[in-house]
Design an enzyme around this catalytic site. Sequence first.
Site, PDB file in Angstrom:
ATOM      1  N   ASP A  16      31.995  34.862  35.351  1.00 56.50           N
ATOM      2  CA  ASP A  16      33.124  34.041  35.109  1.00 56.50           C
ATOM      3  C   ASP A  16      33.494  34.515  36.198  1.00 56.50           C
ATOM      4  OD1 ASP A  16      35.631  33.705  34.455  1.00 56.50           O
ATOM      5  OD2 ASP A  16      35.580  34.350  32.767  1.00 56.50           O
ATOM      6  N   SER A  17      33.697  33.883  37.510  1.00 61.26           N
ATOM      7  CA  SER A  17      34.152  34.040  38.585  1.00 61.26           C
ATOM      8  C   SER A  17      35.521  33.855  38.907  1.00 61.26           C
ATOM      9  CB  SER A  17      33.421  33.999  39.718  1.00 61.26           C
ATOM     10  OG  SER A  17      32.659  32.828  40.335  1.00 61.26           O
ATOM     11  N   THR A  18      35.806  34.300  39.875  1.00 60.34           N
ATOM     12  CA  THR A  18      37.543  33.821  41.132  1.00 60.34           C
ATOM     13  C   THR A  18      36.480  32.061  41.806  1.00 60.34           C
ATOM     14  OG1 THR A  18      37.094  34.954  42.609  1.00 60.34           O
ATOM     15  CG2 THR A  18      38.879  35.447  40.696  1.00 60.34           C
ATOM     16  N   ASP A  19      37.451  31.059  42.451  1.00 64.66           N
ATOM     17  CA  ASP A  19      36.761  30.697  43.835  1.00 64.66           C
ATOM     18  C   ASP A  19      36.081  32.034  44.606  1.00 64.66           C
ATOM     19  OD1 ASP A  19      37.333  27.717  42.746  1.00 64.66           O
ATOM     20  OD2 ASP A  19      38.859  28.385  42.683  1.00 64.66           O
ATOM     21  N   GLN A  54      44.356  41.796  44.620  1.00 65.98           N
ATOM     22  CA  GLN A  54      44.653  40.209  45.163  1.00 65.98           C
ATOM     23  C   GLN A  54      46.214  40.335  44.359  1.00 65.98           C
ATOM     24  OE1 GLN A  54      41.540  38.941  42.209  1.00 65.98           O
ATOM     25  NE2 GLN A  54      41.080  40.559  41.596  1.00 65.98           N
ATOM     26  N   GLU A 106      33.288  44.328  35.363  1.00 69.14           N
ATOM     27  CA  GLU A 106      34.787  43.368  35.953  1.00 69.14           C
ATOM     28  C   GLU A 106      35.028  44.532  37.238  1.00 69.14           C
ATOM     29  OE1 GLU A 106      38.478  41.427  37.752  1.00 69.14           O
ATOM     30  OE2 GLU A 106      37.576  41.152  35.875  1.00 69.14           O
ATOM     31  N   PRO A 158      37.604  38.342  46.459  1.00 70.85           N
ATOM     32  CA  PRO A 158      36.186  39.196  45.780  1.00 70.85           C
ATOM     33  C   PRO A 158      35.543  37.890  45.620  1.00 70.85           C
ATOM     34  CG  PRO A 158      39.141  39.930  45.939  1.00 70.85           C
ATOM     35  CD  PRO A 158      38.834  38.180  46.195  1.00 70.85           C
ATOM     36  N   HIS A 164      36.041  29.377  28.353  1.00 74.66           N
ATOM     37  CA  HIS A 164      35.425  29.889  27.694  1.00 74.66           C
ATOM     38  C   HIS A 164      33.880  29.688  26.319  1.00 74.66           C
ATOM     39  CE1 HIS A 164      38.954  32.226  29.000  1.00 74.66           C
ATOM     40  NE2 HIS A 164      38.148  33.111  29.162  1.00 74.66           N
ATOM     41  N   ASP A 218      39.768  39.021  31.671  1.00 74.56           N
ATOM     42  CA  ASP A 218      41.337  38.577  30.451  1.00 74.56           C
ATOM     43  C   ASP A 218      40.416  38.608  29.602  1.00 74.56           C
ATOM     44  OD1 ASP A 218      39.934  35.832  29.552  1.00 74.56           O
ATOM     45  OD2 ASP A 218      40.387  35.810  31.654  1.00 74.56           O
TER      46      ASP A 218
END
Length: 283
Positions: A157-160, A32, A107, A164, A63, A87
């Site tokens: 804790d994923s992205t949308d 990305q 990750e 990926p 968080h 992060d």
Amino acid sequence: MSETWITEKLHAHYAQSLRVDEMLYDSKTEHQRLKVFQNGQFGRILTLDDVVQTTEGDNFIYHEMLTHVPILAHGNAKRVLIIGGGDGGMAREALRHQSVEHVTMVEIDAGVVDFSKEYLPMLSQGAFDDPRLTLVINDGAAFMRDTQDKFDVIIVDSTDPIGPGEVLFTDTFYGHAARALTEEGIIVTQNGVPFMQGDELTNTMRAFQALFSDASCYIASIPTYAGGPMAFGWGSHSAKGRDVDLATVQARFAAAGFECDYYNPEIHKAAFALPGYVKKLIP
């Protein structure tokens, strides 16, 4: 001098823009395009493919709510698994609990971890150096499929669910996660902003209802995740966690010995009170 703005176009009929006061990092990794820039309101902002992931200013809400709610609801969480979270903010909050003996963080993108250490150290606050943390660079879905370990709390804790992160929203992934939970373990998930992404919550809740005896969600409002409160999926093989009373949460939080900028026991309980339109999204 002209102003520079980044416009997030995650939703089909709605967008938000953030002013770039200074671009600090802009690079395309294998997975990305990562950017970190300075903004006068939110401080440093991390985007992946121009979609806001976290900010220096408001990350504490996200968080804190994805870590302290399940950990304090459980009451005796020793082993925590974080899927994503490159992060370091999620690890930061989980490791504030001295009762947590080990955190495994998976990750997919080593580049996220490396540049977060350099450009967003205020998010991890030394979490990567904590001996209780094991960092695994791997696809979260593959790790969950293959692991033989058991965890008291699993935090996704994923992205949308695009690119990926898409595999972290499948029934197969959730099934493997259910197997990896201890008897009273709890899984929590990032499920987007229900007003804008209702199907995301509905699909997760449908899967959770098939896998867990207790399936629901809770909410919190995070300014840069615009469009209303964000939903966090909740699944457990036991009803004990969600049924814990306020006095018990207060006692556990006091024993933990730290303060938060958003989370508190009252917020913990109130977060499970859902607006009508969110309730309608749960099958």
